[in-house]
Enzyme design. Structure first.
Site, mmCIF file in Angstrom:
data_model
loop_
_atom_site.group_PDB
_atom_site.id
_atom_site.type_symbol
_atom_site.label_atom_id
_atom_site.label_comp_id
_atom_site.label_asym_id
_atom_site.label_seq_id
_atom_site.Cartn_x
_atom_site.Cartn_y
_atom_site.Cartn_z
ATOM 1 N N SER A 100 -37.450 -30.199 -4.483
ATOM 2 C CA SER A 100 -37.012 -30.982 -3.320
ATOM 3 C C SER A 100 -36.067 -32.118 -3.709
ATOM 4 C CB SER A 100 -38.227 -31.487 -2.555
ATOM 5 O OG SER A 100 -37.824 -32.173 -1.396
ATOM 6 N N ASP A 243 -31.366 -33.839 1.270
ATOM 7 C CA ASP A 243 -32.005 -33.951 -0.045
ATOM 8 C C ASP A 243 -31.706 -32.647 -0.815
ATOM 9 O OD1 ASP A 243 -33.704 -32.324 1.483
ATOM 10 O OD2 ASP A 243 -35.453 -32.869 0.296
ATOM 11 N N ASP A 247 -34.319 -29.491 3.216
ATOM 12 C CA ASP A 247 -35.231 -29.397 4.361
ATOM 13 C C ASP A 247 -35.141 -30.694 5.177
ATOM 14 O OD1 ASP A 247 -36.481 -30.893 2.391
ATOM 15 O OD2 ASP A 247 -38.461 -29.993 2.680
HETATM 16 MG MG MG Z 1 -36.942 -31.533 0.442
#
Ligand code: MG
Length: 449
Positions: A100, A243, A247
């Site tokens: 992430s 990011d 997401d």
């Molecule tokens: Mg993320």
């Protein structure tokens, strides 16, 4: 993830995270793959973001899965929501190799259920059980799994988003957008979505770079200086940044103001909510949502902090809209997970129907201010809880997640981090000065222990 043998737990709040060749060794990833293959026992989707260690981890996980007799569909580099959408549309479980927004040295393994949502805890526990008991299925030589490649995920994902919005109206507006994909997984998808929506896009950091050379991956104001300057230079309807696995999306208005994620969510709710519906959001986002919902005859359901909790609650509550203050917004009609490009589509859909620009639309929402701070945890969290209760007598106390004290629209939320000795502090008020004052006061209290 630092010592899985001791904790007997592999998956944290966002999958397995660690540093490749330290925690995430090929040997470890192979065994995780074997546990995943044993658990799902069928066809499994495998995708990744563009981190440097992606190939090593994918190959190890894939090898583990295939050894159990399960098969894999390799769909390549896509944003996490692109992989989740592929899983949902094909009704297949999946594995995503991503860390992430974490710094470049990290990577991770995250499991996706066949409805596209993050795997629920009880199923992760089953995978952990297989791993810790070494009860892997081992296929005979003639039933070892096969791997196929499928590059249709890119178009499937973008078409899925475009089906949710008024493409004709958006194209007529000929938007000008500055986009910072932060060298991450949206480097192709978001610029291409903008192009298909008839927008002129000026891109920043749209080259895939697993070192995240240009900026840190977390889309917070301090990391978005270049994007903010670019948008401020004029001629843009708005700016957007993601990011690393896209997401999340945050927006910059045409004057260069950073828009907090819960304000974007409040804007979406104001335009999309129907009477009697529910909106799901953690206790860390602003009271503006309650105000907008009560005007529309809708309700807000508050949860603990964490995207998987929000999406699970949305499914239970049959809520179409939910999200967090960090720019993770979930649009249930599309899929029950955070989706940065879907957020972009919704912003453009709203703007195409409004005469006001993004800045004016945000300013027309109920105004509340949240001051966010990370402070070192100097003592046991229960000591801080007691101190806060004493310092603010008469304030309503909630212990749903950390401690939250409320007096009217003033509130303080302090949450201990699960992984580091820090406290995440949120203070909220109708006036910025008041939220900053509350924040400093609590910080002083913590430091005085
Ligand atoms: Mg993320």
């Amino acid at each position: 993830m630092s010592d899985p043998e001791k904790n007997k737990r592999l998956f944290g709040t966002n999958g397995i995270r660690g540093i490749p060749n330290e925690e995430l060794t090929p040997e470890f990833c192979l065994l995780v793959g074997k546990a995943i293959g044993t658990f799902f026992n069928g066809k499994i989707v495998v995708g990744s973001d563009n981190r440097l260690s992606g190939d090593m981890i994918i190959n190890a996980v894939n090898s583990g899965i295939l050894s159990t007799g399960s098969e894999t569909v390799m769909i390549g580099v896509l944003p996490t929501p692109g992989i989740q959408y592929y899983c949902k549309k094909h009704n297949l479980p999946g594995v995503m190799i991503t860390a992430s927004h974490n710094p470049p040295q990290f990577n991770g393994i995250k499991c996706i259920d066949s409805d596209g949502t993050e795997l629920e805890r009880s199923k992760e526990e089953k995978i952990e059980g297989i791993y810790y008991s070494n009860k892997y299925r081992t296929a005979r030589w003639d039933s070892i799994g096969r791997s196929i490649l499928d590059n249709s995920g890119f178009d499937l994902y973008l078409n899925g988003i475009m089906n949710m919005i008024d493409v004709k109206k958006i194209r007529e507006r000929k938007f000008r957008v500055a986009v910072d994909t932060g060298n991450g997984a949206a480097y192709l998808t978001t610029p291409e979505l903008l192009s298909r929506l008839g927008a002129t896009a000026v891109t920043l950091n749209a080259n895939p770079d697993g070192l995240f050379t240009s900026r840190e991956s977390e889309p917070k104001p301090a990391n978005l200086k270049y994007l903010i300057d670019l948008v401020k230079s004029g001629g843009f309807d708005f700016g957007i940044a993601h990011d690393g696995d896209a997401d999340r999306a945050v927006f910059i208005d045409s004057s260069g103001n950073f828009i907090d994620g819960d304000k974007t969510l409040t804007l979406f709710v104001k335009h999309y909510i129907r009477k009697g519906e529910r909106v799901v959001t953690p206790i860390s986002s602003s009271d503006a949502l309650e105000e907008v919902c009560s005007k529309a005859g809708a309700n807000v359901v508050r949860t603990r902090v964490g995207a998987p909790i929000v999406s699970r609650t949305m499914i239970q509550e049959k809520a179409r809209l939910g999200g967090e203050e960090n720019g993770g917004i979930i649009y249930g009609d599309h899929q029950y997970c955070r989706d940065g490009a879907m957020s972009l589509g919704i912003v453009m859909d709203i703007l195409s129907k409004e005469k006001k620009n993004l800045k004016e639309l945000i300013e027309s929402l109920p105004q509340f201010f949240i001051t966010r701070k990370t402070i070192p945890a100097r003592s046991d969290f229960s000591i801080l809880s007691e101190m806060l209760k004493k310092e603010y007598p008469g304030w309503e106390v909630s212990t749903m997640d950390g401690i939250k004290l409320r007096n009217g629209n003033d509130w303080i939320l302090a949450r201990p981090s699960g992984t580091e000795p820090i406290i995440r502090l949120f203070t909220h008020s109708q006036k910025r000065e008041r939220s900053e004052e509350l924040s400093s006061k609590v910080e002083q209290l913590v430091m005085s222990v």
